[in-house]
Design a protein around this motif. Structure first.
Motif, short mmCIF file in Angstrom:
data_model
loop_
_atom_site.label_atom_id
_atom_site.label_comp_id
_atom_site.label_asym_id
_atom_site.label_seq_id
_atom_site.Cartn_x
_atom_site.Cartn_y
_atom_site.Cartn_z
N GLU B 256 0.92 -1.17 -0.03
CA GLU B 256 -0.01 0.13 0.03
C GLU B 256 0.84 1.18 -0.06
O GLU B 256 1.98 1.39 0.68
CB GLU B 256 -0.93 -0.08 1.30
CG GLU B 256 -1.92 -1.00 0.98
CD GLU B 256 -2.94 -1.06 2.28
OE1 GLU B 256 -3.21 0.00 3.07
OE2 GLU B 256 -3.03 -2.19 2.84
N THR B 257 0.37 2.34 -0.84
CA THR B 257 1.34 3.36 -1.05
C THR B 257 1.82 4.04 0.46
O THR B 257 2.79 4.60 0.47
CB THR B 257 0.63 4.23 -1.95
OG1 THR B 257 0.24 3.67 -3.04
CG2 THR B 257 1.52 5.57 -2.41
N ASP B 258 0.84 4.09 1.41
CA ASP B 258 1.12 4.77 2.57
C ASP B 258 2.16 3.74 3.43
O ASP B 258 2.63 4.61 4.45
CB ASP B 258 0.06 5.21 3.29
CG ASP B 258 -0.96 4.05 3.78
OD1 ASP B 258 -0.62 2.95 3.13
OD2 ASP B 258 -1.97 4.46 4.28
N LYS B 259 2.62 2.76 2.97
CA LYS B 259 3.51 1.92 3.77
C LYS B 259 4.83 1.73 2.90
O LYS B 259 5.65 0.87 3.37
CB LYS B 259 2.79 0.60 3.95
CG LYS B 259 1.80 0.53 4.96
CD LYS B 259 1.14 -0.80 5.47
CE LYS B 259 -0.09 -0.58 6.23
NZ LYS B 259 -0.92 -1.83 6.27
N ILE B 260 4.93 2.50 1.96
CA ILE B 260 5.97 2.40 1.24
C ILE B 260 7.62 2.48 1.90
O ILE B 260 8.32 1.86 1.77
CB ILE B 260 5.88 3.35 -0.09
CG1 ILE B 260 7.25 3.09 -0.94
CG2 ILE B 260 5.96 4.84 0.42
CD1 ILE B 260 6.99 1.89 -1.74
N ASN B 261 7.43 3.74 2.86
CA ASN B 261 8.74 3.97 3.67
C ASN B 261 9.16 2.79 4.41
O ASN B 261 10.24 2.39 4.51
CB ASN B 261 8.61 5.35 4.45
CG ASN B 261 8.66 6.42 3.34
OD1 ASN B 261 9.09 6.51 2.32
ND2 ASN B 261 7.96 7.59 3.67
N GLN B 262 7.95 2.37 5.14
CA GLN B 262 8.21 1.31 5.97
C GLN B 262 8.88 0.08 5.41
O GLN B 262 9.90 -0.78 5.79
CB GLN B 262 6.96 0.91 6.58
CG GLN B 262 6.87 0.23 7.83
CD GLN B 262 5.33 -0.22 8.08
OE1 GLN B 262 4.54 0.61 7.95
NE2 GLN B 262 5.09 -1.16 8.82
N THR B 263 8.41 -0.26 4.04
CA THR B 263 8.85 -1.52 3.40
C THR B 263 10.25 -1.21 2.85
O THR B 263 10.92 -1.97 2.82
CB THR B 263 7.80 -1.67 2.12
OG1 THR B 263 6.43 -1.56 2.65
CG2 THR B 263 8.22 -3.05 1.47
N LEU B 264 10.63 0.13 2.31
CA LEU B 264 11.96 0.13 2.06
C LEU B 264 12.82 0.24 3.11
O LEU B 264 14.13 -0.45 2.90
CB LEU B 264 11.97 1.80 1.26
CG LEU B 264 11.22 1.76 -0.02
CD1 LEU B 264 11.24 3.28 -0.27
CD2 LEU B 264 11.89 0.91 -1.04
N ASP B 265 12.48 0.63 4.13
CA ASP B 265 13.35 0.29 5.68
C ASP B 265 13.63 -1.24 5.54
O ASP B 265 14.74 -1.48 6.08
CB ASP B 265 12.58 0.92 6.80
CG ASP B 265 12.71 2.68 6.69
OD1 ASP B 265 13.59 3.16 5.80
OD2 ASP B 265 12.01 2.97 7.38
N PHE B 266 12.57 -1.97 5.52
CA PHE B 266 12.76 -3.37 5.63
C PHE B 266 13.68 -3.95 4.81
O PHE B 266 14.54 -4.80 5.18
CB PHE B 266 11.20 -3.84 5.72
CG PHE B 266 11.29 -5.32 5.78
CD1 PHE B 266 11.18 -6.10 6.83
CD2 PHE B 266 11.43 -6.19 4.55
CE1 PHE B 266 11.28 -7.67 6.99
CE2 PHE B 266 11.13 -7.47 4.51
CZ PHE B 266 11.20 -8.02 5.69
N LEU B 267 13.67 -3.46 3.46
CA LEU B 267 14.31 -4.13 2.61
C LEU B 267 15.94 -3.72 2.84
O LEU B 267 16.70 -4.58 2.67
CB LEU B 267 13.81 -3.64 0.92
CG LEU B 267 12.62 -4.23 0.65
CD1 LEU B 267 12.14 -3.47 -0.89
CD2 LEU B 267 12.45 -5.57 0.36
N ARG B 268 16.13 -2.47 3.30
CA ARG B 268 17.34 -2.01 3.54
C ARG B 268 18.12 -2.67 4.64
O ARG B 268 19.18 -3.13 4.51
CB ARG B 268 17.26 -0.37 4.05
CG ARG B 268 18.39 0.29 3.48
CD ARG B 268 18.41 1.80 3.88
NE ARG B 268 17.23 2.55 2.79
CZ ARG B 268 16.41 3.18 3.13
NH1 ARG B 268 16.22 3.29 4.58
NH2 ARG B 268 15.61 3.47 2.46
#
Lengths: 266, 301
Positions: B256-268
């Motif tokens: 979901e677009t509003d969870k994008i930053n959270q997901t990118l942090d997870f991937l990092r």
């Protein structure tokens, strides 16, 4: 079922073909005034026969044009979907269409009989001596039985209408049934005579006997000659032929309804 | 209101050797009261056959169909043809009286129905004088005149000009607001997307997708993150319960677009490189085309 009966009645009375047939029948009825003069000896009988034939022929023409197309058109143009999506069962559809048709014929027969009666009143007043044996009841009796014949014929049209979607095939089957029904008693009479028994194979004779029980005897409803002589049938005969027509029509319509209930309307 | 379960329908093929063609295969769905549901699909997908089965015009080979007892129904057939010798008023009366409406109630109901389709001036005119679009609108009026609980419309927008289409759109919208249950087939996907609570996508006689409004809204709010394909990455994403789709060289991750930053942090944190981030912009049209193209997993839905 009433909405369907009234809609079918409207279809009939608003049909241009019906008016064409009306005009033709009325023309023939009036033609009897001219034609009667050619038969000075049997003028009364000829006039009666002429008028009854015009009504009968109009009935057949209306059947061939209006009735034959009735169900075929609904199936072909898919109007049937609109009708059957209402709380109208398929059995009600078959009966509704049939009873609607009968109201059209009732209207047509009343109108044509009324006009022909006026013509006969005129002829009777002009040629008093030639209408000695004329009887109004006998005349109306012939019209009544012609209506019963049309009733039977239309039940057959409805029956073939639910089997086939083609109005041409329906017409073909109906005409065949009518021709067989008109001549079956003559054929039966022929095979019951010595000459018929000699010339026909037993299997053929048997087949004809079977057909006799399936196809309606349309000749039985032809009271034109009797009427021309001013004769009335007995009450028992009247009741018998009426019942025969009604029972035959009901059986045919029940069969039609049974078939139509199972018909796929994809 | 309607329950369709494991519906199967075959028809005879017109060939030299008799064989049967399956036109409905294991079709199941439910139509809940007060919902607007659309069945979409290509021509020949089986949409109309489903409707004809519900209406009892055709009998399925197997499966069950249940319509809640006492439901009043209004139906608009595809390319309707009515008794053209009738006036619009007579057509409406035929429709209303067959549902048992009393003569005294009819004028008011007829007026309300024609007003909804913008045909007040046509009540006394014969149907044979109507254009295709007018006939369609007359059919809708005949379907709603008795105020039914359930409306089934087969291609209600067909044959209508843009104004007519908008009118039908507003009409369905209004009926939905009044709590009516509506089941309709349509090819106009944008209208379907805007109107429906649920969308059933049919293809080759089967229900391929049954989407809810939430599914559609979610699909439109999603962002696609592309990451390189490897067994380890796949394992991490599966464990973290991410929705993804496997391609030949990469994995597409849908969030979901509003969870994008959270997901990118997870991937990092997991040291998974990001190849690309793009809006997935999944519309009903895209889902539909994927289904038609027989893609098994369309956009993770």
């Amino acid at each position: 079922m009433w909405p369907l009966i009234s809609v079918t009645f409207l279809e009939g009375v608003r049909s241009r073909i019906l008016y064409g047939i009306f005009l033709f029948a009325i023309f023939v009825v009036f033609l009897s005034i001219i034609f009667a003069n050619f038969f000075m000896q049997d003028l009364g009988k000829v006039a009666v026969d002429f008028n009854l034939s015009a009504i009968s022929f109009a009935g057949l023409l209306i059947s061939a044009s209006l009735s034959v197309n009735l169900i075929a058109k609904d199936l072909d143009k898919r109007t049937i979907y609109f009708v059957l999506s209402r709380p109208i069962t398929r059995v009600q559809y078959v009966w509704g269409k049939y009873l609607g048709l009968l109201t059209v014929f009732l209207f047509a027969y009343l109108l044509l009989t009324g006009i022909s009666c006026l013509v006969l009143v005129y002829l009777k007043s002009e040629y008093v001596n030639y209408f000695g044996s004329f009887n109004w009841l006998a005349y109306l009796q012939a019209v009544y039985f012609d209506f019963i014949k049309i009733m039977v014929l239309n039940s057959i049209i409805i029956f073939f209408g639910v089997i086939t979607t083609s109005s041409f095939v329906n017409l073909l089957f109906t005409v065949s049934t009518y021709v067989v029904g008109q001549s079956i008693s003559d054929v039966i009479h022929f095979i019951s005579t010595g000459r018929g028994q000699e010339s026909l194979a037993p299997a053929t004779a048997q087949l004809i006997t079977v057909i006799k029980y399936i196809v309606p005897n349309f000749e039985a409803f032809d009271f034109k000659v009797i009427s021309a002589h001013g004769m009335l049938v007995s009450a028992s005969e009247f009741g018998y032929f009426t019942l025969y027509g009604i029972v035959y029509s009901v059986i045919v319509l029940c069969l039609a309804a049974m078939i139509f209930k199972k018909k796929e309307l994809l | 209101m309607i329950t369709v379960e494991k519906l199967v329908k075959t028809v005879k093929k017109k060939q030299l050797l008799p064989s049967r063609k399956t036109i409905l295969n294991d079709v199941s769905f439910r139509v809940q009261e007060g919902k607007v549901i659309s069945i979409i699909g290509q021509n020949g997908a089986g949409k109309s056959t489903v409707i004809k089965s519900i209406l009892g015009f055709t009998q399925p080979d197997s499966g069950t169909l249940n319509l809640r007892a006492g439901t009043t129904l209004g139906y608009l057939p595809e390319n309707p043809y009515y008794y053209d010798y009738l006036t619009l008023r007579e057509l409406l009366w035929f429709s209303a009286s067959s549902f048992g409406m009393k003569k005294v109630d009819f004028p008011e109901k007829a007026k309300a129905a024609v007003e909804q389709v913008g045909m007040q001036a046509e009540l006394g005119n014969r149907l044979r004088t109507f254009s295709k679009g007018m006939t369609q609108r007359a059919g809708i009026a005949a379907a709603i005149v008795h105020d039914p609980d359930l409306l089934i419309f087969d291609e209600p927008m067909s044959g209508l000009d843009p104004v007519g289409r908008q009118m039908v759109f507003d009409l369905i919208s209004g009926l939905r607001d009044r709590g009516k249950t509506i089941l309709f087939c349509s090819h106009v996907l944008s209208d379907v997307e805007r109107l429906c609570d649920e969308v059933i996508i049919m293809h080759a006689g089967e229900v391929r997708r049954h989407l809810t409004r939430e599914d559609l809204v979610l699909a439109q709010k999603e962002t696609e993150i592309l990451v390189p394909l490897s067994a380890q990455v796949k394992q991490i994403l599966t464990t973290a319960e991410y929705r993804f789709k496997t391609f030949t060289e990469h994995l597409s991750l849908y969030v979901e677009t509003d969870k994008i930053n959270q997901t990118l942090d997870f991937l990092r944190r997991k040291e998974i490189p990001v190849v690309n981030v793009q809006s997935s912009a999944v519309t009903l049209e895209k889902i539909f085309y994927d289904v038609v193209a027989d893609k098994e997993e369309s956009c993770g839905l």
